[in-house]
Design an enzyme around this catalytic site. Structure first.
Site, PDB file in Angstrom:
ATOM      1  N   TYR A  18       0.713  -1.292  -0.043  1.00  0.00           N
ATOM      2  CA  TYR A  18      -0.126   0.184   0.057  1.00  0.00           C
ATOM      3  C   TYR A  18       1.008   1.097  -0.016  1.00  0.00           C
ATOM      4  O   TYR A  18       1.576   1.602   1.048  1.00  0.00           O
ATOM      5  CB  TYR A  18      -1.000  -0.037   1.319  1.00  0.00           C
ATOM      6  N   TYR A 172     -11.685  -5.302   7.139  1.00  0.00           N
ATOM      7  CA  TYR A 172     -10.228  -4.838   7.679  1.00  0.00           C
ATOM      8  C   TYR A 172     -10.346  -3.685   8.766  1.00  0.00           C
ATOM      9  O   TYR A 172     -10.104  -3.824   9.665  1.00  0.00           O
ATOM     10  CB  TYR A 172      -9.477  -4.437   6.703  1.00  0.00           C
ATOM     11  N   HIS A 173     -11.234  -2.699   8.289  1.00  0.00           N
ATOM     12  CA  HIS A 173     -11.164  -1.363   9.302  1.00  0.00           C
ATOM     13  C   HIS A 173     -12.316  -1.669  10.259  1.00  0.00           C
ATOM     14  O   HIS A 173     -12.002  -0.812  11.337  1.00  0.00           O
ATOM     15  CB  HIS A 173     -11.649  -0.389   8.222  1.00  0.00           C
ATOM     16  N   LYS A 535     -11.801  15.915  15.461  1.00  0.00           N
ATOM     17  CA  LYS A 535     -10.662  15.673  14.713  1.00  0.00           C
ATOM     18  C   LYS A 535     -10.532  16.819  13.604  1.00  0.00           C
ATOM     19  O   LYS A 535     -11.467  16.715  12.929  1.00  0.00           O
ATOM     20  CB  LYS A 535     -10.788  14.278  14.144  1.00  0.00           C
ATOM     21  N   ASP A 539      -8.804  13.522   8.140  1.00  0.00           N
ATOM     22  CA  ASP A 539      -8.707  11.980   8.513  1.00  0.00           C
ATOM     23  C   ASP A 539      -9.684  11.613   9.526  1.00  0.00           C
ATOM     24  O   ASP A 539     -10.292  11.901  10.480  1.00  0.00           O
ATOM     25  CB  ASP A 539      -7.466  12.074   9.587  1.00  0.00           C
ATOM     26  N   HIS A 541     -10.016   8.332  10.799  1.00  0.00           N
ATOM     27  CA  HIS A 541     -10.020   7.428  11.969  1.00  0.00           C
ATOM     28  C   HIS A 541     -10.308   7.867  13.041  1.00  0.00           C
ATOM     29  O   HIS A 541      -9.489   8.566  14.120  1.00  0.00           O
ATOM     30  CB  HIS A 541      -8.432   6.868  11.943  1.00  0.00           C
TER      31      HIS A 541
END
Lengths: 664, 319
Positions: A18, A172-173, A535, A539, A541
């Site tokens: 990646y 995945y996440h 945040k 981003d 996350h």
């Protein structure tokens, strides 16, 4: 011939890294280097503005251009990015979701310019919006039109780009956001059902078996690698069942569970980062060991991911892990080594039972789209429980809550601390290049193409892809295409899941003590301590910010949780309107050096310069003095795993700034 | 000598200086005894007695069960009100945790706002330790902000109890329900829920389901003789629909009620509650018992704010 050996070893999985950063040209250089080292597929990391549909120069793009990936604004960028890489042969994975239709459009146009046709193209667009709402945060449009874009892409590619995987359903996440294996399976499968049901409305019924066979998965593998392998076997059984029973796919081949993987980053540590290498190796076993559920494509994180962005050398190390596994070991020589294993069968049965029950809950909520608030709250709760286990020592993490004594690590000795630092001039260069691009293109053609995208967007029965490809050809930009759709579809802010998380109380004396302190300080100030948590930047996350918010509440604070994607001026306005005593900001994208000083500047301008700011995230040690000089009161990084301790320091900070004496 | 903080903030609000609002809210939320006089000054400065009229802002309560789509609705409602150039304050109330005393106030994250817009205020508020309902500061905040903003929206969560509470502070009460949930209908029929002024059915993009829900609610209300309640179907997802109908319904209700009388009655009821809380049975006895107290409170100057009414009751009790 024996049945414990294969007649000839299997071909290895596709190996990717990646990668992408700074500019299209720099990333192209990186890709060519990686391919020369034996990498067999490409995996493009786009920067956050590209992922969320903003051009360099947009206020929201500030600090993020070229950071966690490459900026691709138009077909010119895509051409440079893939220069010298034959797209009729390459297999390219693009981690792109909200703007996936657009980036696929650019890719098709870049291929066309190389002379490759749509039916030759192989690769994957991630294109999974539900997990963006749940875990990753790079969504752009509301759920319904987002699902329509996905369905359009599937419907388009199944006939026009038949070798393309239009969507990678991502579990995945979810694991990165704290999901248990059962949640990972159940939410991914429910997600796939939502996508397939949406596509069923947009293609001819006879195409459904083909559609089903084009759906692939992108999974995670944690360090409990035996259980993780069982998870993948369970997924493959459920997928087969789903194809047969729900979608009537009779051809066995079309029901094969195909997945790519990036192994776990959540468990990688900032402390003693060299230990991450063995974690990555073990996690790779989870997806390679058993032939019946082996990955089709693997990309591995780098040992230093918890420190910052990996350098080419760090990524090479991860590629070499794959090559050693595939070419030196005998892993590919045998049939499935778990066949008949009591342990494996037992684990798989457990997973199947648990996932079916959880899938039923999601179905009761009306399916994955409607169940986003439910799933989000469940994930926040699982993550809270996981962190709690690390804090109490019930779950051991070497170097974090046990075996902490260490020799000095020479790996991080260089001037940059063993990570890649993106040149901050990149943003200005990209902004300027974009001005030039706009001045040199046929503006009338772009306007007409975007008007057509707008028209199709508002005509739900039409497929968005042809007009999107035409706009890519005309020279429109990522920001323009996205703005056109934002205009048609509206914007959206996803549920945060924090309100429903359970409290962590029982027997937690440290937290009990902290609550008394919060009460004492609050009483002295006159109001309960209020913290703003959010945040800045693009981003998405949000796991860390969510956990801080939940723990601050459990410590007795009033927490204004503002979520993701905030501009400095929004944070400042919120701080003033909400009358908060302290602000907690989280950034993982490496844009802290630009964004944090901007937030502090905006606070001063709004008359709230006296409100202290604490920052958490992936902040390299060498950046801390700069942030402190800008006025940041405290910086927390992944090695600060004890949330109660962090909150306790924040309370002390509020007390000090408000002239409240320390308790006796 | 400079003007004391509380009355200065109150006067600024009365002059529609919206930059005073955050500090005013900080003060109204303060439980410090040192702030008590300032707090009372602020409320006095924004009271009808001092203004010479009822504050002009329309206090609109929006309540409904979790997941009914309140935050998203408020997000588009605010946008539409701002497009009509009406200043808006949103007070989003969420419950405090009984165990920790803390709270997670997440509504702000769901509401789109332009930080440069000085005519929009969003403030989150926790219910605090008050049993079962709105915090005192919520009432005070709604009263004070209505002197400065055109519209004050108070958002609370729940169905059954909370709209009774919100009826005590709002001029117009909107209850938000999802089309599929039969709860609202059941609550109305059984009398658990008081009949709202406006019933909002969300997710009108679901088409027939929402329309059927709207018709069912309408019929149920008619059968109860509640002909004045409007039922509006809205969709907050683009293309949003029904939002201007909702605003029209809210405005129409605001115009149909006698605000002067209703607000005075609410203040009096609140003054009596607060008096009883602060001075207990002894205080009530001094007023001649509950029935006498109810009569007594009706003789108070209707333009006084709540703390002044309480003070006046105390004076009478002691005399």
């Amino acid at each position: 011939m024996s049945d414990h050996r294969l007649p000839k070893p299997d071909r290895p999985w596709m190996m990717r890294t990646y990668a992408g950063h700074s500019t299209a040209a720099k990333s192209n250089e990186l890709y060519r280097g990686n391919l020369a080292k034996g990498q067999t597929g490409l995996s493009i990391a786009f920067d956050l503005p590209t992922q969320t549909g903003y051009d360099a120069g947009d206020e929201l793009a500030r600090g993020e251009v070229g950071k966690v990936g490459v900026p691709v604004a138009h077909r010119g960028d895509m051409k440079v990015l893939l220069d010298g890489i034959p797209l009729d042969q390459m297999n390219t994975s693009m981690t792109i979701n909200a703007t996936a239709a657009w980036l696929l459009g650019l890719y098709i146009v870049a291929a066309e310019e190389q002379g490759a046709t749509e039916d030759q193209l192989q690769g994957t667009t991630q294109n999974d919006i539900i997990k963006e709402f749940l875990a990753r945060g790079t969504y752009a449009f509301p759920p319904a039109p987002s699902m329509r874009l996905i369905a359009d892409m599937v419907a388009y590619t199944v006939t026009n780009v038949p070798k393309w995987n239009p969507i990678n359903i991502c579990s995945y996440h979810l694991q990165e956001a704290g999901a248990t294996p059962i949640q990972e399976i159940a939410y991914a499968m429910s997600n796939a059902i939502a996508v397939l049901d949406a596509v069923r409305d947009r293609v001819d019924e006879s195409l459904m078996p083909q559609v089903f066979s084009r759906i692939s998965f992108f999974v995670n593998a944690g360090v409990r690698f035996i259980e993780e392998h069982a998870k993948l076997r369970a997924m493959s059984i459920l997928w087969d069942e789903l194809g047969r029973e729900r979608y009537g796919v009779t051809d066995d081949k079309l029901r094969r569970f195909r997945y790519g993987v990036q192994v776990n980053s959540l468990g990688l540590t900032e402390a003693q980062p060299e230990n991450n290498v063995q974690r990555i190796v073990l996690e790779t076993l989870a997806v390679t060991l058993g032939r019946d559920a082996r990955a089709r494509a693997i990309q591995l994180p780098a040992w230093n991911e918890a420190l910052g962005l990996p350098r080419p050398w760090d990524q090479q190390w991860s590629l070499r892990i794959q090559q050693v596994m595939a070419f030196e070991t005998d892993i590919l020589d045998y049939p499935d080594i778990f066949e008949g294993s009591k342990v494996m069968d037992g684990l798989v049965a457990e997973m199947l039972e648990g996932s079916r029950a959880e899938m039923a809950v999601v179905a009761e909520h009306g399916g994955a789209v409607e169940a986003v608030p439910y799933m989000k709250a469940e994930l926040v709760e699982s993550h809270r429980a996981r962190i709690r286990k690390i804090e109490t020592g019930e779950m051991k993490v070497v170097g974090i809550n046990d075996y902490r004594e260490t020799e000095h690590s020479p790996l991080t000795d260089d001037s940059e601390g063993g990570i890649l630092v993106v040149d901050s001039a990149v943003e200005a260069q990209q902004t300027e290049a974009l001005v030039k691009w706009r001045s040199e293109r046929d503006q009338a053609a772009v306007d007409a193409a975007l008007a057509e995208v707008a028209r199709v967007a508002e005509t739900p029965d039409e497929n968005i892809m042809p007009s999107t490809i035409a706009a890519a050809r005309a020279g429109a930009t990522t920001g323009e295409w996205s703005a056109t759709l934002r205009n048609a579809f509206g914007e959206y802010r996803a549920p945060t899941g924090v309100g429903e998380a359970a409290g962590s109380f029982a027997g937690d004396e440290e937290l009990e003590g902290l609550r008394d302190e919060v009460d004492r300080v609050s009483e002295a100030i006159g109001r309960r301590i209020r913290i703003l948590v959010g945040k800045p930047g693009l981003d998405g996350h949000s796991n860390g910010a969510e956990q801080i918010a939940v723990r601050a509440r459990d410590a007795g604070m009033d927490v204004v949780y503002e979520g993701i994607r905030l501009t400095p001026s929004q944070i400042a306005a919120s701080a003033v309107q909400e009358g908060v005593h302290v602000i907690g900001l989280s950034i993982l994208s490496g844009s802290h050096r630009e964004l944090i000083p901007s937030v502090i500047g905006a606070l001063k301008e709004a008359g709230a310069g006296d409100v202290p700011v604490v920052v958490g995230g992936i902040i390299p040690d060498q950046d801390v003095p700069e942030l402190t000089a800008a006025g940041v009161a405290a910086v927390y990084t992944p090695k600060d795993y004890n949330l109660t301790e962090i909150i306790s320091e924040i309370v002390a900070l509020v007390a000090e700034r408000n002239g409240v004496a320390q308790s006796a | 000598m400079t003007e004391p903080r509380g009355s200065a903030l109150g006067h600024r609000l009365a002059e529609r200086d919206l930059t005073a609002a955050p500090d005013a809210l900080n003060l109204l939320e303060s439980s410090a005894s040192a702030d008590s006089a300032d707090r009372q000054d602020l409320l006095k400065a924004t009271s009808p007695a001092v203004l010479g009229h009822e504050p002009a802002g329309h206090v609109v309560g929006i309540t409904g069960p979790p997941g009914a789509g309140k935050s998203t609705l408020i997000s588009v409602l605010v946008r539409e009100l701002r497009a009509a150039d009406r200043s808006v304050a949103v007070i989003a109330v969420d419950p405090s945790s009984k165990r920790s005393g803390g709270s997670l106030l997440g509504d702000r994250a769901r509401i789109d706002f332009d930080p440069a817009d000085k005519n929009l205020l969003i403030r989150s508020m926790a219910t605090g330790d008050r049993l079962g309902g709105l915090a005192r500061p919520t009432r005070d905040a709604a009263a004070a902000l209505s002197a400065a903003y055109d519209v004050v929206i108070v958002e609370t969560v729940g169905v059954g109890q909370s709209e009774t509470e919100i009826a005590d502070i709002a001029d117009t009460v909107c209850v938000v329900v999802q089309p599929a949930s039969g709860d609202a209908l059941q609550f109305i029929k059984s009398g658990i829920m008081e009949i709202p002024d406006v019933l909002v059915v969300t997710k009108a993009d679901l088409g027939q389901i929402a329309q059927r829900a709207r018709r069912d609610l309408h019929a149920a209300l008619r059968s109860l003789g509640a002909t004045k309640t409007s039922v509006v179907a809205v969709s907050s997802v683009p293309p949003a629909s029904g939002i201007s109908d909702l605003i029209d319904a809210v405005d129409a209700h605001g115009e149909s009620v006698d605000l002067v009388t209703e607000r005075a009655a609410r203040r009096r009821a609140q003054a009596l509650t607060e008096f009883a809380e602060e001075h207990g049975r002894k205080g009530m006895t001094a007023l001649g018992g509950r029935r006498a107290a109810v009569k007594e409170v009706k003789t108070l100057d209707p333009t006084l704010d709540v703390p002044q009414m309480v003070a006046e009751l105390l004076r009478r009790a002691e005399s």
